[in-house]
Design a protein around this motif. Structure first.
Motif, PDB file in Angstrom:
ATOM      1  N   ASN A   8       0.817  -1.225   0.000  1.00 23.01           N
ATOM      2  CA  ASN A   8       0.000   0.000   0.000  1.00 23.01           C
ATOM      3  C   ASN A   8       0.848   1.270   0.000  1.00 23.01           C
ATOM      4  N   ASN A   9       2.095   1.170   0.410  1.00 22.95           N
ATOM      5  CA  ASN A   9       2.975   2.338   0.462  1.00 22.95           C
ATOM      6  C   ASN A   9       3.774   2.547  -0.819  1.00 22.95           C
ATOM      7  N   LEU A  10       3.657   1.609  -1.755  1.00 20.42           N
ATOM      8  CA  LEU A  10       4.361   1.762  -3.029  1.00 20.42           C
ATOM      9  C   LEU A  10       3.638   2.784  -3.901  1.00 20.42           C
ATOM     10  N   PRO A  11       4.369   3.539  -4.695  1.00 21.95           N
ATOM     11  CA  PRO A  11       3.696   4.494  -5.588  1.00 21.95           C
ATOM     12  C   PRO A  11       2.956   3.751  -6.690  1.00 21.95           C
ATOM     13  N   ASP A  12       1.875   4.354  -7.173  1.00 20.22           N
ATOM     14  CA  ASP A  12       1.130   3.768  -8.295  1.00 20.22           C
ATOM     15  C   ASP A  12       1.968   3.856  -9.559  1.00 20.22           C
ATOM     16  N   PHE A  13       1.910   2.792 -10.357  1.00 12.85           N
ATOM     17  CA  PHE A  13       2.614   2.794 -11.635  1.00 12.85           C
ATOM     18  C   PHE A  13       1.751   3.522 -12.648  1.00 12.85           C
ATOM     19  N   ASP A  14       2.322   4.496 -13.329  1.00 11.14           N
ATOM     20  CA  ASP A  14       1.608   5.254 -14.352  1.00 11.14           C
ATOM     21  C   ASP A  14       2.365   5.151 -15.666  1.00 11.14           C
ATOM     22  N   PRO A  15       1.880   4.317 -16.601  1.00 15.19           N
ATOM     23  CA  PRO A  15       2.588   4.161 -17.868  1.00 15.19           C
ATOM     24  C   PRO A  15       2.676   5.463 -18.673  1.00 15.19           C
ATOM     25  N   ALA A  16       1.795   6.426 -18.410  1.00 18.12           N
ATOM     26  CA  ALA A  16       1.830   7.698 -19.146  1.00 18.12           C
ATOM     27  C   ALA A  16       3.174   8.401 -18.980  1.00 18.12           C
ATOM     28  N   ARG A  17       3.830   8.177 -17.845  1.00 18.75           N
ATOM     29  CA  ARG A  17       5.136   8.809 -17.602  1.00 18.75           C
ATOM     30  C   ARG A  17       6.202   8.338 -18.585  1.00 18.75           C
ATOM     31  N   TYR A  18       6.000   7.177 -19.196  1.00 19.42           N
ATOM     32  CA  TYR A  18       7.016   6.588 -20.061  1.00 19.42           C
ATOM     33  C   TYR A  18       6.698   6.735 -21.543  1.00 19.42           C
ATOM     34  N   LEU A  19       5.595   7.369 -21.874  1.00 25.49           N
ATOM     35  CA  LEU A  19       5.213   7.578 -23.270  1.00 25.49           C
ATOM     36  C   LEU A  19       5.680   8.965 -23.702  1.00 25.49           C
TER      37      LEU A  19
END
Length: 102
Positions: A8-19
């Motif tokens: 629960n403490n891990l950041p959410d993965f956002d694929p938009a950051r890598y596009l």
């Protein structure tokens, strides 16, 4: 002793950051389509639109920003003309290939 990290403490993965560009977006959308989960396409287009700026893509596609958010959420089933407009606004196009070339 190592420190334990809760999921629960891990950041959410956002694929938009890598596009970062059209090539990245095209590769991402191609992978989603090739995996065969048609429900994922709308969400993937939404991720790509967020990477470019949802307001900018909405304007270029001629679709209201709020309508675009609704059309590209995970559980949406957008019309093909919406998909085509978003792809054009993103600078990519859908291509059909023979699965088993002669």
């Amino acid at each position: 002793m190592s420190k334990r990290i809760k999921v629960n403490n891990l950041p959410d993965f956002d694929p938009a950051r890598y596009l970062r560009d059209g090539e990245d977006i095209a590769a991402y959308l191609t992978q989603v389509i090739e995996e065969g989960d048609t429900g994922e396409l709308a969400q993937a287009l939404g991720v790509a639109a967020r990477a470019r700026g949802m307001a900018q893509i909405a304007e270029a596609a001629g679709i209201g920003r709020e309508s675009l958010y609704k059309a590209l959420r995970a559980d949406a089933s957008p019309r093909f003309d919406t998909i085509a407009k978003v792809c054009k606004a993103l600078g990519v196009r859908l291509v059909v290939k023979a699965e088993h070339p002669a």
